[in-house]
Design a protein around this motif. Structure first.
Motif, short mmCIF file in Angstrom:
data_model
loop_
_atom_site.label_atom_id
_atom_site.label_comp_id
_atom_site.label_asym_id
_atom_site.label_seq_id
_atom_site.Cartn_x
_atom_site.Cartn_y
_atom_site.Cartn_z
N VAL A 152 0.86 -1.17 0.00
CA VAL A 152 0.00 0.00 0.00
C VAL A 152 0.90 1.23 0.00
O VAL A 152 1.78 1.36 0.84
CB VAL A 152 -0.92 -0.01 1.25
N VAL A 172 -2.03 4.28 7.54
CA VAL A 172 -3.02 3.22 7.72
C VAL A 172 -2.60 2.12 6.74
O VAL A 172 -2.66 2.30 5.53
CB VAL A 172 -4.44 3.74 7.43
N GLU A 209 -5.68 5.58 1.11
CA GLU A 209 -6.32 6.89 1.05
C GLU A 209 -6.40 7.60 2.40
O GLU A 209 -6.89 8.72 2.47
CB GLU A 209 -7.72 6.75 0.47
N HIS A 210 -5.94 6.97 3.48
CA HIS A 210 -6.02 7.57 4.81
C HIS A 210 -4.67 7.57 5.51
O HIS A 210 -3.87 6.65 5.33
CB HIS A 210 -7.00 6.78 5.71
N ASP A 216 -3.65 -0.75 5.61
CA ASP A 216 -4.49 -1.44 4.65
C ASP A 216 -5.29 -0.48 3.77
O ASP A 216 -6.12 -0.91 2.99
CB ASP A 216 -5.42 -2.42 5.36
N ASP A 217 -5.06 0.82 3.89
CA ASP A 217 -5.84 1.81 3.14
C ASP A 217 -4.93 2.95 2.70
O ASP A 217 -4.48 3.75 3.51
CB ASP A 217 -6.97 2.34 4.02
N LEU A 262 -8.09 12.02 4.94
CA LEU A 262 -7.92 11.56 3.56
C LEU A 262 -6.67 12.20 2.96
O LEU A 262 -6.46 13.41 3.10
CB LEU A 262 -9.15 11.93 2.73
N HIS A 308 0.99 5.33 0.11
CA HIS A 308 0.24 6.53 0.46
C HIS A 308 0.83 7.71 -0.29
O HIS A 308 2.03 7.95 -0.21
CB HIS A 308 0.31 6.79 1.97
#
Length: 184
Positions: A115, A158, A163-164, A160-161, A177, A117
Motif C-alpha cells: 500500500v 493506515v 487513502e487515509h 491497509d488503506d 484523507l 500513500h
C-alpha cells in the motif's frame, strides 16, 4: 557446535537487528536449511514484531538503518524483508545484496502489492512525515474544524488503506484523507 551457540558467538551475545541482549532466540530465515548461515540471533522484542507483522512498531525498527550494512547474508535478507514490509523503499534502495541474496530476500516477500500513500500532488508519504491540510475539514465527533494550512506532524500510515493517514490535529488523533494533504 550447535546452531544457537554459533549464532551467539557470531553476534557477540546481542540481537543482530537492534543490539538488545534481552531474551535472545534463533530465527530461521526461510527458506532455511537449519544452519547458522540461514538463521539470525534476535531479541524477544524483534521476534514478537516479526511474528505479528500487523502490529509492527516502526520506531523499534529504526535499528534496521544499521543492520542493513551487516556482513551476514541472513541478517541482510531479514532486514531487506522488514524494510520492504515497512514500506521503507528509500532504505531498501540503498542496500547492497549479491544476486543470490536478493533472490533469497525476494522469495520471502508476499506478492501482494504494498500500500503506497500519496498526497494530493502524488508525492509518496512515509510514517513520521509532516503534512499540511489543504482544505478546511470538519472533524466529525470532535466538534472542531481542521483549518487549511494546519501542519500535521509525525503522521502514521493506515497499512491497509492508501487513502487515509492518521495524525494529531488540536491534540486529537484523527484519520485524514490523503487527497486533502500535501507533504511539507
Amino acid at each position: 557446535m550447535g546452531v544457537e551457540k554459533e549464532l551467539q558467538s557470531r553476534s557477540g551475545g546481542i540481537c543482530e537487528l537492534c543490539g538488545s541482549s534481552e531474551g535472545l532466540v534463533a530465527l530461521e530465515v526461510a527458506p532455511s536449511d537449519g544452519s547458522s548461515e540461514t538463521s539470525v540471533y534476535i531479541c524477544s522484542t524483534c521476534n514478537t514484531q516479526i511474528e505479528n507483522p500487523d502490529s509492527m512498531d516502526e520506531n523499534h525498527f529504526n535499528c534496521l538503518n544499521d543492520s542493513m550494512w551487516s556482513e551476514v547474508p541472513a541478517v541482510k535478507v531479514l532486514t531487506f524483508r522488514l524494510l520492504s514490509k515497512l514500506t521503507r523503499q528509500d532504505l531498501v534502495d540503498m542496500m547492497y545484496l549479491e544476486d543470490s541474496e536478493r533472490a533469497w530476500a525476494e522469495s520471502g516477500i508476499s506478492s501482494s502489492p504494498a500500500v503506497v500513500h500519496k498526497d494530493s500532488n502524488g508525492v509518496i508519504l512515509q510514517a513520521g512525515d509532516t503534512v499540511v491540510i489543504i482544505k478546511d475539514l470538519e472533524v466529525k465527533g470532535a466538534g472542531f474544524t481542521a483549518k487549511r494550512g494546519t501542519a500535521v506532524r509525525n503522521i502514521s500510515l493506515v497499512h491497509d488503506d492508501a487513502e487515509h493517514i492518521e495524525g494529531r490535529v488540536n491534540g486529537t488523533k484523527i484519520f485524514i484523507l490523503t487527497k486533502f494533504l500535501k507533504k511539507s
